[in-house]
Design a protein around this motif. Structure first.
Motif, PDB file in Angstrom:
ATOM      1  N   LYS A 193       0.834  -1.213   0.000  1.00 41.77           N
ATOM      2  CA  LYS A 193       0.000   0.000   0.000  1.00 41.77           C
ATOM      3  C   LYS A 193       0.865   1.258   0.000  1.00 41.77           C
ATOM      4  CE  LYS A 193      -4.054  -1.955   2.357  1.00 41.77           C
ATOM      5  NZ  LYS A 193      -3.727  -3.354   2.061  1.00 41.77           N
ATOM      6  N   ILE A 194       1.896   1.284   0.851  1.00 40.71           N
ATOM      7  CA  ILE A 194       2.760   2.465   0.934  1.00 40.71           C
ATOM      8  C   ILE A 194       3.509   2.666  -0.378  1.00 40.71           C
ATOM      9  CG2 ILE A 194       4.757   3.475   2.100  1.00 40.71           C
ATOM     10  CD1 ILE A 194       2.284   3.481   3.828  1.00 40.71           C
ATOM     11  N   THR A 195       4.035   1.580  -0.946  1.00 38.44           N
ATOM     12  CA  THR A 195       4.767   1.689  -2.213  1.00 38.44           C
ATOM     13  C   THR A 195       3.855   2.214  -3.321  1.00 38.44           C
ATOM     14  OG1 THR A 195       6.101  -0.213  -1.550  1.00 38.44           O
ATOM     15  CG2 THR A 195       6.187   0.420  -3.859  1.00 38.44           C
ATOM     16  N   ALA A 196       2.658   1.657  -3.395  1.00 44.58           N
ATOM     17  CA  ALA A 196       1.728   2.045  -4.459  1.00 44.58           C
ATOM     18  C   ALA A 196       1.310   3.508  -4.335  1.00 44.58           C
ATOM     19  CB  ALA A 196       0.495   1.139  -4.415  1.00 44.58           C
ATOM     20  N   ILE A 197       1.011   3.949  -3.136  1.00 47.39           N
ATOM     21  CA  ILE A 197       0.529   5.328  -2.996  1.00 47.39           C
ATOM     22  C   ILE A 197       1.663   6.330  -3.215  1.00 47.39           C
ATOM     23  CG2 ILE A 197       0.874   5.635  -0.498  1.00 47.39           C
ATOM     24  CD1 ILE A 197      -1.915   6.908  -0.429  1.00 47.39           C
ATOM     25  N   MET A 198       2.917   5.942  -2.871  1.00 44.12           N
ATOM     26  CA  MET A 198       4.059   6.836  -3.127  1.00 44.12           C
ATOM     27  C   MET A 198       4.293   7.033  -4.622  1.00 44.12           C
ATOM     28  SD  MET A 198       6.803   5.526  -0.274  1.00 44.12           S
ATOM     29  CE  MET A 198       8.158   6.428  -1.008  1.00 44.12           C
TER      30      MET A 198
ATOM     31  N   SER B 177       1.368  11.524   0.307  1.00 37.42           N
ATOM     32  CA  SER B 177       1.137  10.082   0.135  1.00 37.42           C
ATOM     33  C   SER B 177       1.598   9.302   1.360  1.00 37.42           C
ATOM     34  CB  SER B 177       1.867   9.587  -1.114  1.00 37.42           C
ATOM     35  OG  SER B 177       3.275   9.570  -0.918  1.00 37.42           O
ATOM     36  N   LEU B 178       2.728   9.706   1.939  1.00 43.09           N
ATOM     37  CA  LEU B 178       3.212   9.027   3.150  1.00 43.09           C
ATOM     38  C   LEU B 178       2.257   9.258   4.316  1.00 43.09           C
ATOM     39  CD1 LEU B 178       7.023   9.845   2.845  1.00 43.09           C
ATOM     40  CD2 LEU B 178       5.919   7.643   2.480  1.00 43.09           C
ATOM     41  N   ILE B 179       1.745  10.471   4.434  1.00 43.60           N
ATOM     42  CA  ILE B 179       0.785  10.766   5.509  1.00 43.60           C
ATOM     43  C   ILE B 179      -0.449   9.885   5.363  1.00 43.60           C
ATOM     44  CG2 ILE B 179      -0.802  12.524   6.387  1.00 43.60           C
ATOM     45  CD1 ILE B 179       1.334  14.624   5.735  1.00 43.60           C
ATOM     46  N   ILE B 180      -1.013   9.838   4.163  1.00 43.77           N
ATOM     47  CA  ILE B 180      -2.244   9.056   3.946  1.00 43.77           C
ATOM     48  C   ILE B 180      -1.991   7.574   4.191  1.00 43.77           C
ATOM     49  CG2 ILE B 180      -3.957   8.373   2.226  1.00 43.77           C
ATOM     50  CD1 ILE B 180      -3.403  11.122   0.870  1.00 43.77           C
TER      51      ILE B 180
END
Length: 265
Positions: free
Chosen positions: A152-157, A214-217
């Motif tokens: 999830k983190i990789t994708a949103i970044m 993106s990191l915050i979300i």
């Protein structure tokens, strides 16, 4: 009465410290599985990451584009209302272009993604926790962070800065439609004015904001999901809290970076 007040303050302080402690562990483990894990040949979930990219990025393109187009139109009309009085309608192009790339593009996109994906992260992880699926992963010796958070983190970044670029372009196009269709400005003149007004740092500052948002979300959504307790009511509570917290932190971060870029940009 005073004891009750102090007790309430103490409980809230302990709850906040426990939340910060959990969030710091979440960030620490995510960084490990994101960078050190693949180097130690512990695997990376590429398929799940691509699936998340589709959910976060591709499926958000229509709503991001529609809202950005509407905002571009609104900004152009509002700017024209004032600039017409001084015979400076051409500067609508400057206002729309700079505002979209430096401010509104990343901010609007982040709020939309927080509502769509941040809440989805919290609901998915929270539902798995209620169903004891996370405990099952731990019992099998698998890391919930690696399996659920890192993709999830990789994708949103990756996807949120891409959505910011789309928002910038569509918002500027909205201003162009108003300028050419309603303000009788020449296409070539409006295009040249926009190109002359924008510099690379305008676009880059928006992309930097998008990456931070993106990191915050990502981390807020996942943290709220792991913090679910109780049943379906707890999932709903944490899902709502993830959206509110994301928007609050996004606006604070936006204010910080806007001041920073103004002073040093």
């Amino acid at each position: 009465m005073i004891y009750g007040f102090l007790g309430n303050v103490g409980n809230r302080t302990l709850t906040a410290m426990a939340g910060l402690s959990h969030a710091s562990r979440l960030i620490n483990e995510t960084i490990y599985w994101l960078f050190a894990g693949p180097l130690k040949k512990k695997g990376f979930r590429w398929t799940s990451t691509v699936d998340q990219m589709v959910l976060i990025g591709y499926e958000a393109v229509p709503i991001v584009s529609l809202i950005s187009l509407a905002v571009g139109v609104i900004m152009a009309l509002q700017a024209a209302y004032q600039l017409r009085r001084v015979g400076a309608l051409i500067y609508v192009a400057d206002l729309v272009g700079i505002s979209m790339t430096r401010e509104l593009g990343p901010l609007l996109t982040a709020i939309i993604v927080a509502g769509r994906s941040g809440s989805a992260f919290a609901a998915e992880i929270g539902s798995m926790k209620v169903a004891e699926e996370i405990d099952a992963l731990v019992a099998m010796g698998l890391s919930p962070i690696k399996f659920m958070v890192v993709p999830k983190i990789t994708a949103i970044m990756v996807m949120l800065p891409g959505l910011v670029l789309i928002s910038d372009f569509v918002g500027i196009a909205g201003g162009f439609l108003v300028a050419v269709g309603s303000l009788n400005l020449n296409f070539e003149r409006y295009f040249n004015q926009t190109a002359n007004a924008l510099v690379l740092s305008d676009v880059l500052s928006g992309l930097i904001k998008g990456l931070v948002f993106s990191l915050i979300i990502g981390f807020v959504g996942c943290h709220q999901g792991f913090s679910v307790d109780g049943g379906a009511e707890g999932v709903g509570l944490r899902t709502t809290r993830s959206v509110v917290t994301c928007i609050f932190l996004i606006i604070l971060a936006d204010c910080f970076f806007t001041v920073l870029f103004y002073l040093f940009g």
